[in-house]
Design a protein around this motif. Structure first.
Motif, PDB file in Angstrom:
ATOM      1  N   THR A   1       0.908  -1.217  -0.141  1.00 62.15           N
ATOM      2  CA  THR A   1      -0.100   0.050   0.089  1.00 62.15           C
ATOM      3  C   THR A   1       0.893   1.144   0.062  1.00 62.15           C
ATOM      4  O   THR A   1       0.468   2.320  -0.681  1.00 62.15           O
ATOM      5  CB  THR A   1      -0.883   0.014   1.275  1.00 62.15           C
TER       6      THR A   1
ATOM      7  N   VAL B   1       2.505   1.550  -3.577  1.00 63.64           N
ATOM      8  CA  VAL B   1       1.569   2.331  -4.625  1.00 63.64           C
ATOM      9  C   VAL B   1       1.070   3.575  -4.220  1.00 63.64           C
ATOM     10  O   VAL B   1       0.933   4.419  -5.078  1.00 63.64           O
ATOM     11  CB  VAL B   1       0.357   1.272  -4.618  1.00 63.64           C
ATOM     12  N   ALA B   2       0.962   4.130  -2.954  1.00 65.27           N
ATOM     13  CA  ALA B   2       0.769   5.512  -2.673  1.00 65.27           C
ATOM     14  C   ALA B   2       1.840   6.324  -3.079  1.00 65.27           C
ATOM     15  O   ALA B   2       1.317   7.423  -3.599  1.00 65.27           O
ATOM     16  CB  ALA B   2       0.133   5.373  -1.016  1.00 65.27           C
TER      17      ALA B   2
ATOM     18  N   GLY C   1      -5.120   5.238  -5.541  1.00 65.21           N
ATOM     19  CA  GLY C   1      -4.293   4.394  -4.946  1.00 65.21           C
ATOM     20  C   GLY C   1      -4.913   3.197  -4.392  1.00 65.21           C
ATOM     21  O   GLY C   1      -4.492   1.889  -4.300  1.00 65.21           O
TER      22      GLY C   1
ATOM     23  N   PHE D   1      -5.811   9.449  -4.170  1.00 67.16           N
ATOM     24  CA  PHE D   1      -6.029   8.673  -3.197  1.00 67.16           C
ATOM     25  C   PHE D   1      -7.130   7.379  -3.589  1.00 67.16           C
ATOM     26  O   PHE D   1      -6.542   6.405  -3.185  1.00 67.16           O
ATOM     27  CB  PHE D   1      -6.450   9.459  -1.975  1.00 67.16           C
TER      28      PHE D   1
ATOM     29  N   THR E   1      -3.909  -0.809  -5.204  1.00 71.52           N
ATOM     30  CA  THR E   1      -3.608  -1.625  -4.084  1.00 71.52           C
ATOM     31  C   THR E   1      -4.356  -2.797  -4.072  1.00 71.52           C
ATOM     32  O   THR E   1      -3.920  -3.788  -3.688  1.00 71.52           O
ATOM     33  CB  THR E   1      -3.649  -0.888  -2.779  1.00 71.52           C
TER      34      THR E   1
ATOM     35  N   VAL F   1       1.159   6.648  -7.127  1.00 73.05           N
ATOM     36  CA  VAL F   1      -0.107   7.053  -7.857  1.00 73.05           C
ATOM     37  C   VAL F   1      -0.334   8.530  -7.246  1.00 73.05           C
ATOM     38  O   VAL F   1       0.018   8.925  -6.108  1.00 73.05           O
ATOM     39  CB  VAL F   1      -1.295   6.200  -7.697  1.00 73.05           C
TER      40      VAL F   1
END
Length: 182
Positions: A5, A8-9, A18, A15, A22, A12
């Motif tokens: 997570t 990926v955060a 993401g 929110f 995820t 991208v």
């Protein structure tokens, strides 16, 4: 899951995007875990070999199965037959290979966790450089046709003949052309 997570955060910009990406990545890793289908029945090229070894869920599920089943004896399906050993159920019904112990599964989980952390710190450290490099590359590609157009326009003649703007000639070349002087 938190490591994936966080990675990926970082990658991208949105929110909600993401959360979606995820969930997709974790679902891909869960498919290869053997929860829904035994690992032997998954296609070997993508799902069985790279994905099942990368998936932290596969290692966690196999370790949990080994921890719960090995050493137990179960009642047989047909009364009067010998009791079923946990190792046999592990290999035949659950499709988990019992050649290595649950501690190897735990060690693999820690190794995958460590790899996720290293990838996270690498992305954290080099993301700005990579974004700058990509912006520079895309800008270079988008300005290439404009540069060709501008260089072609500068190669053309600067002065064209028109009725309004006549080219300038020196006075010596104008002698004898309907001059008012005799």
């Amino acid at each position: 899951m938190e490591s994936i997570t966080m990675i990926v955060a970082l990658l991208v910009p949105n929110f909600l995007m993401g959360i979606g990406i995820t969930a997709a990545v974790i679902m891909l890793l869960t498919i290869a875990a053997g929860l829904y289908r035994q690992l032997a029945y998954l296609p070997k090229f993508f799902w069985q070999y790279p994905m099942s070894y990368i998936s932290f869920t596969a290692w966690a599920v196999q370790g949990q199965y080994k921890n719960d089943v090995i050493g137990l004896e179960f009642e047989p399906w047909v009364p009067g037959q010998p009791k079923l050993k946990g190792e046999r159920i592990l290999e035949t019904d659950l499709g988990v290979n019992s050649n290595h112990s649950k501690w190897w599964d735990l060690a693999a989980l820690f190794f995958i966790f460590l790899c996720h952390r290293v990838v996270f710190f690498m992305v954290l450290k080099y993301k700005d450089r990579a974004v700058l490099l990509l912006h520079r590359l895309f800008a270079k590609q988008s300005f290439e046709p404009l540069r060709k157009t501008l260089s072609d326009s500068f190669r053309r003649e600067k002065y064209t003949s028109s009725k309004r703007h006549q080219p300038l000639h020196p006075l010596s070349s104008q002698e004898g052309l309907a001059s008012p002087l005799p």
